[in-house]
Design a protein around this motif. Structure first.
Motif, PDB file in Angstrom:
ATOM      1  N   TYR B 194       6.003  47.269  74.968  1.00 36.94           N
ATOM      2  CA  TYR B 194       7.239  47.245  75.748  1.00 36.94           C
ATOM      3  C   TYR B 194       7.794  48.643  75.845  1.00 36.94           C
ATOM      4  N   LEU B 195       7.840  49.141  77.068  1.00 39.54           N
ATOM      5  CA  LEU B 195       8.325  50.495  77.293  1.00 39.54           C
ATOM      6  C   LEU B 195       9.783  50.596  76.926  1.00 39.54           C
ATOM      7  N   GLU B 196      10.482  49.528  77.230  1.00 42.33           N
ATOM      8  CA  GLU B 196      11.908  49.468  76.928  1.00 42.33           C
ATOM      9  C   GLU B 196      12.142  49.661  75.427  1.00 42.33           C
ATOM     10  N   GLU B 197      11.241  49.075  74.645  1.00 46.61           N
ATOM     11  CA  GLU B 197      11.395  49.149  73.202  1.00 46.61           C
ATOM     12  C   GLU B 197      11.193  50.583  72.710  1.00 46.61           C
ATOM     13  N   ALA B 198      10.145  51.235  73.213  1.00 45.91           N
ATOM     14  CA  ALA B 198       9.899  52.621  72.832  1.00 45.91           C
ATOM     15  C   ALA B 198      11.088  53.483  73.241  1.00 45.91           C
ATOM     16  N   ASP B 199      11.608  53.213  74.441  1.00 46.95           N
ATOM     17  CA  ASP B 199      12.743  53.961  74.970  1.00 46.95           C
ATOM     18  C   ASP B 199      13.962  53.808  74.066  1.00 46.95           C
ATOM     19  N   ALA B 200      14.218  52.573  73.639  1.00 45.04           N
ATOM     20  CA  ALA B 200      15.431  52.290  72.877  1.00 45.04           C
ATOM     21  C   ALA B 200      15.333  52.738  71.422  1.00 45.04           C
ATOM     22  N   LEU B 201      14.138  52.685  70.858  1.00 40.22           N
ATOM     23  CA  LEU B 201      14.009  52.867  69.412  1.00 40.22           C
ATOM     24  C   LEU B 201      13.450  54.219  68.992  1.00 40.22           C
ATOM     25  N   ALA B 202      12.529  54.738  69.805  1.00 42.71           N
ATOM     26  CA  ALA B 202      11.677  55.807  69.277  1.00 42.71           C
ATOM     27  C   ALA B 202      12.284  57.195  69.448  1.00 42.71           C
ATOM     28  N   ASP B 203      12.062  58.029  68.438  1.00 41.74           N
ATOM     29  CA  ASP B 203      12.391  59.441  68.551  1.00 41.74           C
ATOM     30  C   ASP B 203      11.221  60.165  69.198  1.00 41.74           C
ATOM     31  N   GLN B 204      10.038  59.622  68.972  1.00 39.29           N
ATOM     32  CA  GLN B 204       8.815  60.253  69.455  1.00 39.29           C
ATOM     33  C   GLN B 204       7.881  59.145  69.934  1.00 39.29           C
ATOM     34  N   VAL B 205       7.236  59.364  71.072  1.00 37.19           N
ATOM     35  CA  VAL B 205       6.329  58.343  71.614  1.00 37.19           C
ATOM     36  C   VAL B 205       4.948  58.943  71.809  1.00 37.19           C
ATOM     37  N   HIS B 206       3.924  58.211  71.356  1.00 35.06           N
ATOM     38  CA  HIS B 206       2.544  58.560  71.690  1.00 35.06           C
ATOM     39  C   HIS B 206       2.049  57.482  72.637  1.00 35.06           C
ATOM     40  N   VAL B 207       1.603  57.887  73.808  1.00 35.67           N
ATOM     41  CA  VAL B 207       1.075  56.902  74.751  1.00 35.67           C
ATOM     42  C   VAL B 207      -0.428  56.790  74.554  1.00 35.67           C
ATOM     43  N   LEU B 208      -0.863  55.596  74.196  1.00 38.11           N
ATOM     44  CA  LEU B 208      -2.274  55.370  73.902  1.00 38.11           C
ATOM     45  C   LEU B 208      -2.893  54.654  75.094  1.00 38.11           C
ATOM     46  N   HIS B 209      -4.020  55.190  75.552  1.00 39.40           N
ATOM     47  CA  HIS B 209      -4.685  54.557  76.692  1.00 39.40           C
ATOM     48  C   HIS B 209      -6.189  54.695  76.509  1.00 39.40           C
ATOM     49  N   GLN B 210      -6.879  53.572  76.514  1.00 37.53           N
ATOM     50  CA  GLN B 210      -8.331  53.543  76.335  1.00 37.53           C
ATOM     51  C   GLN B 210      -8.799  54.388  75.156  1.00 37.53           C
ATOM     52  N   GLY B 211      -8.117  54.180  74.019  1.00 34.89           N
ATOM     53  CA  GLY B 211      -8.569  54.819  72.787  1.00 34.89           C
ATOM     54  C   GLY B 211      -8.238  56.288  72.654  1.00 34.89           C
ATOM     55  N   ARG B 212      -7.331  56.793  73.485  1.00 37.12           N
ATOM     56  CA  ARG B 212      -6.923  58.187  73.391  1.00 37.12           C
ATOM     57  C   ARG B 212      -5.416  58.305  73.575  1.00 37.12           C
ATOM     58  N   VAL B 213      -4.807  59.288  72.916  1.00 39.43           N
ATOM     59  CA  VAL B 213      -3.391  59.550  73.160  1.00 39.43           C
ATOM     60  C   VAL B 213      -3.308  60.421  74.406  1.00 39.43           C
ATOM     61  N   VAL B 214      -2.757  59.856  75.487  1.00 38.70           N
ATOM     62  CA  VAL B 214      -2.741  60.594  76.747  1.00 38.70           C
ATOM     63  C   VAL B 214      -1.446  61.372  76.952  1.00 38.70           C
ATOM     64  N   ALA B 215      -0.432  61.078  76.152  1.00 35.25           N
ATOM     65  CA  ALA B 215       0.811  61.837  76.265  1.00 35.25           C
ATOM     66  C   ALA B 215       1.620  61.668  74.985  1.00 35.25           C
ATOM     67  N   THR B 216       2.365  62.712  74.623  1.00 38.40           N
ATOM     68  CA  THR B 216       3.204  62.674  73.442  1.00 38.40           C
ATOM     69  C   THR B 216       4.518  63.359  73.767  1.00 38.40           C
ATOM     70  N   GLY B 217       5.601  62.795  73.322  1.00 35.46           N
ATOM     71  CA  GLY B 217       6.880  63.447  73.535  1.00 35.46           C
ATOM     72  C   GLY B 217       8.022  62.502  73.229  1.00 35.46           C
ATOM     73  N   THR B 218       9.248  62.988  73.410  1.00 39.75           N
ATOM     74  CA  THR B 218      10.385  62.094  73.283  1.00 39.75           C
ATOM     75  C   THR B 218      10.383  61.228  74.539  1.00 39.75           C
ATOM     76  N   PRO B 219      11.072  60.083  74.498  1.00 38.36           N
ATOM     77  CA  PRO B 219      11.122  59.261  75.711  1.00 38.36           C
ATOM     78  C   PRO B 219      11.588  60.080  76.910  1.00 38.36           C
TER      79      PRO B 219
END
Lengths: 250, 291
Positions: B194-219
């Motif tokens: 849930y993107l909303e959840e990462a947005d509301a809770l996270a200080d830092q987000v790692h976006v995982l796609h097909q076994g790789r982190v494709v992006a990292t950063g704050t929301p």
């Protein structure tokens, strides 16, 4: 050790809470004893008292099977419904959960076996065992319960669901009927005798019967002990192996 | 400050199927870090490796400073894990569940009992404390599940899709518990789709796609990566009339509105809305970028 104790206590709580387990472990033995004695006894042995003398070990053994079968279900529940995942990431041997179920099953079945004996005595069964023979009876019953519980624990570990666990275990529950538990092996057809005489439940039953009657069990006690120790080792090894193997699965 | 989680190049395959193709991620104490991805992205496998439940085929990971491959015991002492399936014992009560975990964590019987009572209250489960957990609602089980991870203080807390299947109220209550864990100094790593959840809770987000982190950063950083805001002109009934890109500042919005007006796009009685890209947009853009 603390882990095993805490988890044994948990399994005991399960036994008391889970009505199905409780009925299976406590009520069923008594019901079966009454049915075999009063319904089948007359036909099988000519009189109910005579059959009661014969059938008591058989009831203990068949009920230990039913009681132990609950272990497969309990272990499968832990393996498939998440709890084991938590244990695996804690600083404890996750296998202690299985050990806890095994210990609880042995305790539960010893209570049930004692109950069968007490009810049998109330019905007119008169054991003639010496104190040393009583110790031997207790030892063989405990070893047998441990053996069958270990096998069911292994079934629980490999089962992918609670339903599968109770299904796979069904075969083991039939073994007592193909032994000297309810009828002497000599009365069976030849092909069946070959199996019945050499499967572990016959020496277990014969040894218990001789000991309860105060007679010398001969080699039966030793053969029964060897079978039970062997099956326990087999069950625990299989459970351990499957447990480690499943840990690496998604 | 060293990271509470530091993973480099994690690889895992099941047979021919590569689940993780080199995952790098970090998480800090006092922060909520989200591992965001759709089903099958490799979130749970990553968590399983970091929590010692599974061994990686390649790569290294330090959790609370210990190597997950070689110092499993030390890692296990430092972490608490709440899996995807509620890891509770249905035949026990909430207090008995908590007490059991306390004993398994090495607390004395009295300490385990006291902690259990405290957490039953803190999780709002007093009313149900004497009932077997099998009678609980999904939200109550989840709350208990999380409480089980708080019996002894953990340096790193892992939560696998903690709010899946919860209604809004139960979810908000759980979010409160998660924020509390980070505030108390734990590093929290949670997986979510849930993107909303990462947005509301996270200080830092790692976006995982097909076994790789494709992006990292704050929301916020992730949202900025896919562009600025837009001014949207709508009729009173919400039908879109026109839109104009903007940087999202007050001046920028005014300029965008002027431009729209100059084009005659702002009819009488029209309403405007300033839309920033949601994490949803960011996620779609980032995973498309990667694919």
């Amino acid at each position: 050790m603390t882990a095993t104790l805490a988890l044994t206590r948990r399994s005991m709580l399960h036994s008391v809470r889970d009505v199905e387990t409780l009925l299976m472990s406590i009520m069923l033995p008594v019901a079966l004893l009454l049915i075999f004695t009063y319904v089948f006894g007359g036909a099988l042995a000519g009189s109910t008292t005579e059959y009661l003398d014969y059938v008591v070990p058989g009831i203990i053994v068949v009920c230990a099977g039913f009681g132990a079968a609950q272990t497969a279900v309990a272990v499968a529940r832990d393996m498939n419904e998440g709890l084991m995942d938590r244990f695996r990431t804690m600083d404890m041997p996750a296998s202690a959960a299985v050990t806890g179920h095994v210990v609880a099953s042995v305790a539960r079945n010893l209570v049930a076996s004692t109950l069968v004996l007490v009810v049998a005595v109330a019905l007119g069964f008169r054991p003639a065992a010496s104190p040393a023979q009583w110790v031997a009876v207790g030892g063989i019953v405990a070893l047998y319960v441990l053996a069958i519980t270990s096998l069911f624990a292994a079934i629980g570990v490999v089962s992918r669901s609670v339903e599968a666990a109770s299904g796979y275990g069904f075969g083991l529950l039939f073994l007592p009927y193909l032994s000297s538990a309810f009828a002497p092996v000599e009365t069976m057809p030849g092909w069946l005798q070959a199996f019945a005489a050499h499967q572990p439940l016959t020496p277990v039953n014969d040894a218990l019967r001789s000991l309860l009657h105060g007679t010398d069990p001969g080699t039966d006690a030793l053969v029964a002990t060897v079978w039970c120790v062997g099956l326990t080792a087999l069950g625990l090894a299989a459970a351990g192996w499957a447990f480690t193997r499943r840990a690496q699965r998604p | 400050m060293t990271a509470a989680i530091h993973a480099t190049g994690l690889v895992k395959a099941f047979g021919d199927h590569t689940v993780l193709a080199g995952v790098d991620l970090t998480a800090r104490r006092g922060h909520v870090t989200a591992l965001l991805g759709s089903n099958g992205a490799g979130k749970t496998t990553t968590l399983n490796i970091l929590t010692t439940a599974m061994r990686a085929d390649g790569g290294t990971a330090l959790v609370a400073g210990h190597d997950v491959a070689t110092d499993r015991r030390e890692v296990r002492r430092a972490i608490a894990v709440t899996g995807q399936a509620a890891t509770v014992d249905g035949l026990l009560t909430a207090a008995e569940n908590l007490e059991l975990i306390g004993r398994l964590r090495g607390l004395s019987r009295a300490a385990a009992r006291a902690k259990a009572a405290e957490l039953v209250a803190a999780s709002g489960l007093e009313d149900a404390a004497r009932r077997q957990v099998s009678t609980y609602s999904g939200g109550m089980r989840r709350r208990l599940d999380l409480a089980l991870s708080m019996v002894t203080p953990a340096q790193v807390v892992f939560l696998d899709e903690p709010t899946t299947g919860l209604d809004t109220r139960a979810r908000n209550a759980l979010w409160g518990q998660v924020r509390g864990l980070a505030r108390d100094g734990a590093a929290v790593l949670l997986t979510t789709q849930y993107l909303e959840e990462a947005d509301a809770l996270a200080d830092q987000v790692h976006v995982l796609h097909q076994g790789r982190v494709v992006a990292t950063g704050t929301p916020r950083q992730l949202k900025e990566r896919i562009g600025a805001a837009e001014v949207v002109v709508m009729t009173d009934g919400g039908v879109e009339l026109a839109r104009e890109a903007t940087d999202g500042s007050a001046d920028g919005v005014r300029r965008a509105l002027d431009a729209l007006e100059a084009r005659g796009a702002v009819a009488a009685g029209a309403r405007i809305d300033v839309r920033r890209p949601t994490l949803d947009d960011a996620f779609l853009a980032l995973t498309e970028e990667a694919a």
